[in-house]
Design an enzyme around this catalytic site. Structure first.
Site, short mmCIF file in Angstrom:
data_model
loop_
_atom_site.label_atom_id
_atom_site.label_comp_id
_atom_site.label_asym_id
_atom_site.label_seq_id
_atom_site.Cartn_x
_atom_site.Cartn_y
_atom_site.Cartn_z
N HIS A 243 0.87 -1.19 0.00
CA HIS A 243 0.00 0.00 0.00
C HIS A 243 0.90 1.23 0.00
CE1 HIS A 243 -2.80 2.92 1.88
NE2 HIS A 243 -3.77 2.09 1.57
N ASP B 234 2.99 -4.55 8.18
CA ASP B 234 1.80 -3.73 7.99
C ASP B 234 0.61 -4.67 8.20
OD1 ASP B 234 -0.44 -2.48 7.05
OD2 ASP B 234 0.48 -1.72 5.20
N GLN C 193 -4.57 -5.09 7.20
CA GLN C 193 -5.57 -6.03 6.68
C GLN C 193 -5.52 -7.39 7.37
OE1 GLN C 193 -7.95 -5.14 4.73
NE2 GLN C 193 -7.17 -3.19 4.00
N LYS D 74 -10.50 -0.30 10.86
CA LYS D 74 -10.77 -1.46 10.00
C LYS D 74 -11.20 -2.66 10.83
CE LYS D 74 -7.29 -0.08 6.58
NZ LYS D 74 -8.00 0.37 5.39
N CYS E 76 -4.75 2.37 -3.64
CA CYS E 76 -3.49 2.89 -3.07
C CYS E 76 -2.32 1.96 -3.37
CB CYS E 76 -3.61 3.11 -1.56
SG CYS E 76 -4.72 4.43 -1.14
N1 PMP Z 1 -1.78 -0.64 4.68
C1 PMP Z 1 -2.75 -1.41 4.19
C2 PMP Z 1 -2.44 -2.81 3.76
C3 PMP Z 1 -4.05 -0.91 4.10
O1 PMP Z 1 -5.02 -1.66 3.60
C4 PMP Z 1 -4.31 0.41 4.52
C5 PMP Z 1 -5.70 1.01 4.42
N2 PMP Z 1 -6.30 0.85 3.16
C6 PMP Z 1 -3.26 1.16 5.03
C7 PMP Z 1 -2.00 0.60 5.10
C8 PMP Z 1 -3.45 2.56 5.51
O2 PMP Z 1 -4.33 2.58 6.61
P1 PMP Z 1 -4.83 3.97 7.19
O3 PMP Z 1 -5.53 4.66 6.06
O4 PMP Z 1 -5.74 3.61 8.32
O5 PMP Z 1 -3.62 4.72 7.60
#
Ligand code: PMP
Length: 419
Positions: free
Chosen positions: A123, A200, A203, A226, A366
């Site tokens: 991401h 990270d 998910q 999430k 993203c």
């Molecule tokens: N890493 C991953 C794998 C994600 O799915 C996300 C959220 N889509 C993020 C980072 C970023 O999370 P946040 O927007 O809560 O900072």
């Protein structure tokens, strides 16, 4: 009590509403989950009954507020198998947690010649902070390549790692393709090379049992929003000695030990990294989200999602014009399914789903470099959580048929006769 998604749904009033005249089918929990009323009630209760600022308040409300925030910290630690609450830093989101490590640890410990290893699945939140750190320190960014199915193999990771690798930062589960990574083994590889590992977990943590000690993770970042919790709150877990070695990226009130006009000393972690008034109500209410997930059972949640994904894949594979991205091997998948329909633009696909009340996410998720590598502009993505049901998968199937009909996918082109 046995797990019942149907029964749980009663706790999520939003799932009872309709959208565009149809019952809402929420398949976008990978972006943010819905919250049960127990969590909303905990937020309201904080403001109605306990609201005060923390940090050495001596009055009763301040003590209660601080106790609630610290109880959530302890619960978070227990939930992810962390050895003690002091290893849990409250941030604003996963993004800030990763930035905190990149800036707070990386600027201090990396220099020219060092390597930061990521995977091609990441991401933007686990990519851009490292790009910036590399530019600032002279360290080099390297990537573990993914297969065409979006899989990260141990062999590929081993080959990409070298004696100069100082940090291996990777997602436990891809938000765009649903790939699940062999976290424990990847961390062990990093440690063999003398590198640190940041996971990270944005998910992963909402969907699977997490044990940072069994993984031996050095850092873990994730987002309560999430996992049934409030927005505006993030978590960074870090091993004590690593947090101790890090600089704060924000300075000011709440993070100091002693301040003079010309200098200051900093508090110990985690408070060193929590300058200013934090999201108190959010932190306090996050405990209710953890209670909810634990009552449902993380193993039961995982089993439930796997069944839904298996059914969704069956539905998608049944349509010849649908291309499913990500691992073919279902055991390498989490609760996310990405797909495209013929050569339709994912935004067009998403709009027809929306007309049916079905919320899916569309676009690059993203992950622009990954989409480029896979040769797609974007995808439509359905993601599942504990409150989704087989009826939701049926709605996905109906949505697919509607998209195909709307755009006449698979219909023979009309032959117009010339006179
Ligand atoms: N890493 C991953 C794998 C994600 O799915 C996300 C959220 N889509 C993020 C980072 C970023 O999370 P946040 O927007 O809560 O900072």
């Amino acid at each position: 009590m046995s797990f019942s998604a149907k029964a749980l749904r009663e706790d999520f009033p939003i799932l009872g509403r309709s959208v565009r005249g149809k019952p809402l089918v929420y398949l976008d929990s990978a972006a943010t989950s819905q919250r049960p009323k127990q969590v909303v009630d905990a937020i309201v209760s904080f403001y109605e009954n306990h609201n005060a600022n923390i940090h050495r308040g001596v009055h009763a409300l301040a003590e209660e507020a601080e106790a609630l925030v610290e109880a959530s910290r302890a619960k978070t630690a227990r939930f992810i198998g962390a050895p003690d609450p002091e290893t849990i830093v409250f941030t604003r989101n996963t993004t800030e947690s990763i930035n905190l490590v990149a800036q707070g640890w990386g600027r201090k410990h990396l220099e020219t010649g060092d390597e930061i290893l990521l995977t091609e699945l990441e991401h933007h939140s686990n990519l851009v902070p490292w790009q910036r750190l590399a530019a600032e320190t002279g360290a080099e960014l390297r990537f573990v390549p993914v297969t065409d199915d979006g899989v990260v193999t141990l062999d590929a990771a081993r080959a990409a790692m070298g004696p100069c690798t100082k940090m291996f930062a990777f997602t436990a589960m891809s938000n765009s393709l649903g790939t699940v990574l062999p976290v424990k083994e990847l961390i062990a590889l990093a440690h063999e090379k003398g590198a640190l590992a940041l996971v990270d977990g944005a998910q992963w943590v909402p969907h699977r049992k997490t044990d940072v000690r069994a993984w031996d993770a050095d850092f873990l970042a994730f987002s309560p929003h999430k996992m049934l919790g409030p927005t505006g709150l993030g978590i960074l877990y870090g091993k004590s000695r690593l947090l101790e070695s890090m600089d704060p990226i924000l300075t000011g009130g709440g993070m100091i030990q002693e301040v003079f006009y010309d200098r200051a000393t900093y508090a110990s972690p985690p408070h060193r990294f929590e300058a200013g008034t934090p999201h108190l109500a959010g932190a306090a209410a996050f405990g209710a989200a953890i209670d909810y997930l634990e009552a449902a059972g993380m193993d039961a949640i995982h089993a439930h999602e796997s069944a839904l994904v298996a059914k969704a894949l069956e539905v998608l594979h049944a349509e010849s014009e649908v291309v499913v991205l990500g691992p073919k091997d279902a055991s390498l998948r989490g609760g996310v399914v990405s797909f495209n329909i013929a050569d339709l633009h994912p935004h067009d696909v998403g709009q027809v789903f929306d007309m049916e009340g079905v919320a899916v996410r569309v676009g690059h998720h993203c992950c622009q470099p990954l989409m480029r590598k896979l040769g797609v502009g974007g995808t439509a993505r359905a993601s599942f959580y504990l409150y989704n049901t087989l009826e939701d998968v049926e709605a996905l199937a109906r949505g697919l048929k509607k998209v195909k009909k709307f755009f006449k996918v698979g219909e023979p082109a009309k032959v117009t006769q010339r006179g």
